[in-house]
Write a protein that holds these residues in place. Structure first.
Motif, PDB file in Angstrom:
ATOM      1  N   VAL A 132       0.682  -1.075   0.143  1.00  0.00           N
ATOM      2  CA  VAL A 132      -0.232   0.041   0.128  1.00  0.00           C
ATOM      3  C   VAL A 132       0.818   1.375   0.057  1.00  0.00           C
ATOM      4  O   VAL A 132       0.444   2.334  -0.538  1.00  0.00           O
ATOM      5  N   LEU A 133       2.037   1.236   0.920  1.00  0.00           N
ATOM      6  CA  LEU A 133       2.600   2.685   0.968  1.00  0.00           C
ATOM      7  C   LEU A 133       3.591   2.478  -0.451  1.00  0.00           C
ATOM      8  O   LEU A 133       3.703   3.873  -0.904  1.00  0.00           O
ATOM      9  N   LEU A 134       4.043   1.571  -1.009  1.00  0.00           N
ATOM     10  CA  LEU A 134       4.658   1.378  -2.317  1.00  0.00           C
ATOM     11  C   LEU A 134       3.809   1.809  -3.550  1.00  0.00           C
ATOM     12  O   LEU A 134       3.980   3.015  -4.185  1.00  0.00           O
ATOM     13  N   ILE A 135       2.656   1.468  -3.410  1.00  0.00           N
ATOM     14  CA  ILE A 135       1.597   2.042  -4.610  1.00  0.00           C
ATOM     15  C   ILE A 135       1.361   3.631  -4.388  1.00  0.00           C
ATOM     16  O   ILE A 135       1.152   4.272  -5.113  1.00  0.00           O
ATOM     17  N   ALA A 136       1.074   3.913  -2.970  1.00  0.00           N
ATOM     18  CA  ALA A 136       0.644   5.354  -2.758  1.00  0.00           C
ATOM     19  C   ALA A 136       1.771   6.105  -3.189  1.00  0.00           C
ATOM     20  O   ALA A 136       1.674   7.085  -3.643  1.00  0.00           O
ATOM     21  N   ALA A 137       3.279   5.685  -2.791  1.00  0.00           N
ATOM     22  CA  ALA A 137       4.137   6.712  -3.556  1.00  0.00           C
ATOM     23  C   ALA A 137       4.341   6.596  -4.862  1.00  0.00           C
ATOM     24  O   ALA A 137       4.714   7.758  -5.424  1.00  0.00           O
ATOM     25  N   TRP A 138       3.962   5.659  -5.590  1.00  0.00           N
ATOM     26  CA  TRP A 138       4.113   5.679  -6.942  1.00  0.00           C
ATOM     27  C   TRP A 138       3.046   6.498  -7.695  1.00  0.00           C
ATOM     28  O   TRP A 138       3.462   7.262  -8.615  1.00  0.00           O
ATOM     29  N   ILE A 139       1.837   6.369  -7.005  1.00  0.00           N
ATOM     30  CA  ILE A 139       0.559   7.315  -7.435  1.00  0.00           C
ATOM     31  C   ILE A 139       1.047   8.717  -7.240  1.00  0.00           C
ATOM     32  O   ILE A 139       0.833   9.710  -8.243  1.00  0.00           O
ATOM     33  N   VAL A 140       1.585   9.100  -6.051  1.00  0.00           N
ATOM     34  CA  VAL A 140       2.134  10.496  -5.934  1.00  0.00           C
ATOM     35  C   VAL A 140       2.953  10.886  -7.013  1.00  0.00           C
ATOM     36  O   VAL A 140       2.929  11.979  -7.498  1.00  0.00           O
ATOM     37  N   TRP A 141       3.932  10.208  -7.233  1.00  0.00           N
ATOM     38  CA  TRP A 141       5.068  10.468  -8.157  1.00  0.00           C
ATOM     39  C   TRP A 141       4.467  10.413  -9.880  1.00  0.00           C
ATOM     40  O   TRP A 141       4.644  11.394 -10.412  1.00  0.00           O
ATOM     41  N   ARG A 142       3.565   9.400 -10.045  1.00  0.00           N
ATOM     42  CA  ARG A 142       3.186   9.207 -11.584  1.00  0.00           C
ATOM     43  C   ARG A 142       2.236  10.218 -11.764  1.00  0.00           C
ATOM     44  O   ARG A 142       2.180  10.916 -12.847  1.00  0.00           O
ATOM     45  N   TYR A 143       1.259  10.599 -10.883  1.00  0.00           N
ATOM     46  CA  TYR A 143       0.317  11.630 -11.289  1.00  0.00           C
ATOM     47  C   TYR A 143       0.707  13.183 -10.658  1.00  0.00           C
ATOM     48  O   TYR A 143      -0.357  13.856 -10.376  1.00  0.00           O
ATOM     49  N   ARG A 144       1.957  13.427 -10.424  1.00  0.00           N
ATOM     50  CA  ARG A 144       2.205  14.878  -9.805  1.00  0.00           C
ATOM     51  C   ARG A 144       2.052  15.922 -10.792  1.00  0.00           C
ATOM     52  O   ARG A 144       1.934  15.563 -12.124  1.00  0.00           O
ATOM     53  N   ASP A 145       1.861  16.896 -10.391  1.00  0.00           N
ATOM     54  CA  ASP A 145       1.639  18.202 -11.219  1.00  0.00           C
ATOM     55  C   ASP A 145       3.000  18.803 -11.596  1.00  0.00           C
ATOM     56  O   ASP A 145       3.744  19.087 -10.835  1.00  0.00           O
ATOM     57  N   ARG A 146       3.080  18.766 -13.040  1.00  0.00           N
ATOM     58  CA  ARG A 146       4.387  18.969 -13.526  1.00  0.00           C
ATOM     59  C   ARG A 146       4.284  20.386 -14.018  1.00  0.00           C
ATOM     60  O   ARG A 146       3.176  21.016 -14.181  1.00  0.00           O
ATOM     61  N   LYS A 147       5.408  21.116 -14.078  1.00  0.00           N
ATOM     62  CA  LYS A 147       5.652  22.473 -14.654  1.00  0.00           C
ATOM     63  C   LYS A 147       5.018  22.735 -15.839  1.00  0.00           C
ATOM     64  O   LYS A 147       5.305  21.939 -16.930  1.00  0.00           O
ATOM     65  N   ASN A 148       4.167  23.688 -16.035  1.00  0.00           N
ATOM     66  CA  ASN A 148       3.736  23.930 -17.346  1.00  0.00           C
ATOM     67  C   ASN A 148       2.622  22.928 -17.800  1.00  0.00           C
ATOM     68  O   ASN A 148       2.534  22.835 -19.030  1.00  0.00           O
TER      69      ASN A 148
END
Length: 347
Positions: free
Chosen positions: A60-76
Motif C-alpha cells: 500500500v505504501l509503495l503504491i501510494a508513493a508511485w501514484i503520487v509520483w506518477r500523477y504529480r503536477d508538473r511544470k507547464n
C-alpha cells in the motif's frame, strides 16, 4: 530553489537514518529477548502479526508513493483534469479478498496462541512447580514462598528451568505484575486470587515492574527477578531462613501501609497470610453481603446529625433529603415495615 533541492536529500537521509536507528534499537527491547518458554511464544506471535501486517502495509505504501509520483503536477502542465471512472471486479476481489484472508489467518493463529498461553495453564516439565504468592501493596511487592516458609519484599529469586506458579492478589489498588522477558502481564486485584505460570530457561537478573497506575509512588514498584541454578536457589533459601527476621501479623500490617521500602527478607511468615488477605477484602472490607441490606446516603447521615443536634442548623436543600431521610432512631435499627436494615457507610 537551491534550498529546496538541498532539503530533499537531507530529509531522505534523515528518514533512512532514523529507520536504521529504530531497527537497531529493537535489539535492546527486552520483550524481543525472551528467556522463557512463555515469552518466546509471545514473541513469535508478535513477529507473525507484524509480518501479516507488512504484507498489506508495504504494498500500500509503495503504491501510494508511485501514484503520487506518477500523477504529480508538473511544470507547464496545462492538461485538463477529466477523470474517467470505471469499475473492475477483479481489482475489487484483490483488494478486498487479500485483507479478508489475512484477517482470518490472524484470527485463527491468535486463537490458538491464546489457548496455549492461558496464564493459569501449567507449563509441561519434569520438575515440580515452585509456588510463589504475590501481593501488590502501596507501593511495594510482597513475595511469599509458602513451601519454603520465607518471604521477600521488592525482589524475587526463582530456580532456573523450573515452572513457577504465581498466585497473585492485591492489598490495595489493582496493579499489574509483569516480568517482560519471562512472559505476559497479569493483574493483581483485591479480594481475588489469580494464577500465572512462568519459567526462566537460564540464570540471570530480569526486570519486573508494576504495570498499572496506582498513585504517588507507582513508578517505584520495580523489582528484580533473579533466576538461579537449583543449588544456588537452595542455598539462598537456607540463608533466608537463617536470617532470623520473621514476618508477623503486626509486621505485615505495618508493611501494608502506603509507602516505599528497600529490599527485605523474612525467615518465616504467618501461616495462611495470603489466603487471609484475599478473604479479608472479599468478606469484610466491602459492603455487607446480602440484597436485604441498604446503605444510607450522605443526605440521610446529615438528617441524622441534624435530628440529634438541632442547633447545627437546617439541612442544605436538594435531592429531597428532608423529605426522604429516615428518622434518627431508625438508623442502624431494623425497619419493621420493610424488613430492611439501614446501615451507615462512609465514616
Amino acid at each position: 530553489m537551491i534550498t529546496s533541492k538541498l532539503m530533499r536529500p537531507l530529509t531522505t537521509g534523515g528518514v533512512l537514518a532514523s529507520t536504521v536507528l529504530f531497527a537497531s534499537g529493537c535489539k535492546s527491547m527486552i520483550v524481543f529477548d525472551p528467556k522463557g518458554p512463555i515469552g518466546e511464544q509471545q514473541r513469535d506471535l508478535i513477529y507473525f502479526t507484524m509480518l501479516l501486517c507488512l504484507i498489506i502495509l508495504v504494498p500500500v505504501l509503495l503504491i501510494a508513493a508511485w501514484i503520487v509520483w506518477r500523477y504529480r503536477d508538473r511544470k507547464n502542465n496545462r492538461a485538463p483534469y477529466q477523470p474517467v471512472w470505471s469499475h473492475s471486479t477483479k481489482l475489487e476481489i484483490v483488494w478486498w479478498g487479500i485483507p479478508i484472508v489475512i484477517i482470518v489467518v490472524l484470527a485463527v493463529v491468535t486463537a490458538r496462541y491464546t489457548y496455549a498461553l492461558d496464564p493459569a495453564k501449567p507449563i509441561e516439565s519434569d520438575k515440580k512447580p515452585v509456588t510463589i504468592q504475590v501481593t501488590s501493596l502501596d507501593w511495594k511487592w510482597l513475595f511469599q514462598y509458602p513451601e519454603q516458609g520465607i518471604a521477600t519484599v521488592n525482589y524475587l529469586a526463582i530456580p532456573e528451568r523450573t515452572p513457577i506458579k504465581f498466585e497473585l492478589t492485591s492489598d490495595g489498588p489493582m496493579n499489574g505484575f509483569w516480568v517482560p522477558q519471562l512472559g505476559g502481564m497479569i493483574y493483581t486485584m483485591s479480594g481475588m486470587a489469580t494464577t500465572m505460570y512462568l519459567q526462566a530457561d537460564e540464570p540471570g537478573n530480569y526486570m519486573g515492574t508494576g504495570a498499572n497506575f496506582t498513585g504517588r509512588d507507582f513508578a517505584k514498584m520495580g523489582f528484580t527477578a533473579k533466576a538461579l541454578p537449583q543449588k544456588d536457589f537452595d542455598r539462598w533459601v537456607a540463608d533466608a531462613k537463617a536470617s532470623g527476621n520473621a514476618l508477623t501479623e503486626e509486621g505485615y500490617q505495618t508493611l501494608a501501609k502506603p509507602g516505599t521500602t528497600d529490599r527485605m527478607t523474612f525467615a518465616s511468615i504467618p501461616s495462611g497470610l495470603f489466603e487471609r488477605i484475599v478473604h479479608d477484602y472479599s468478606m469484610s472490607r466491602g459492603a455487607p453481603p446480602g440484597y436485604t441490606l441498604r446503605a444510607v446516603t450522605l443526605s440521610e447521615e446529615k438528617k441524622a446529625e441534624h435530628t440529634a443536634h438541632p442547633k447545627n442548623g437546617q439541612l442544605p436543600p436538594g435531592n429531597g433529603a428532608q423529605k426522604d431521610a429516615p428518622d434518627a432512631q431508625s438508623l442502624g435499627q431494623p425497619d419493621h415495615r420493610s424488613g430492611h436494615m439501614h446501615l451507615i457507610h462512609g465514616k
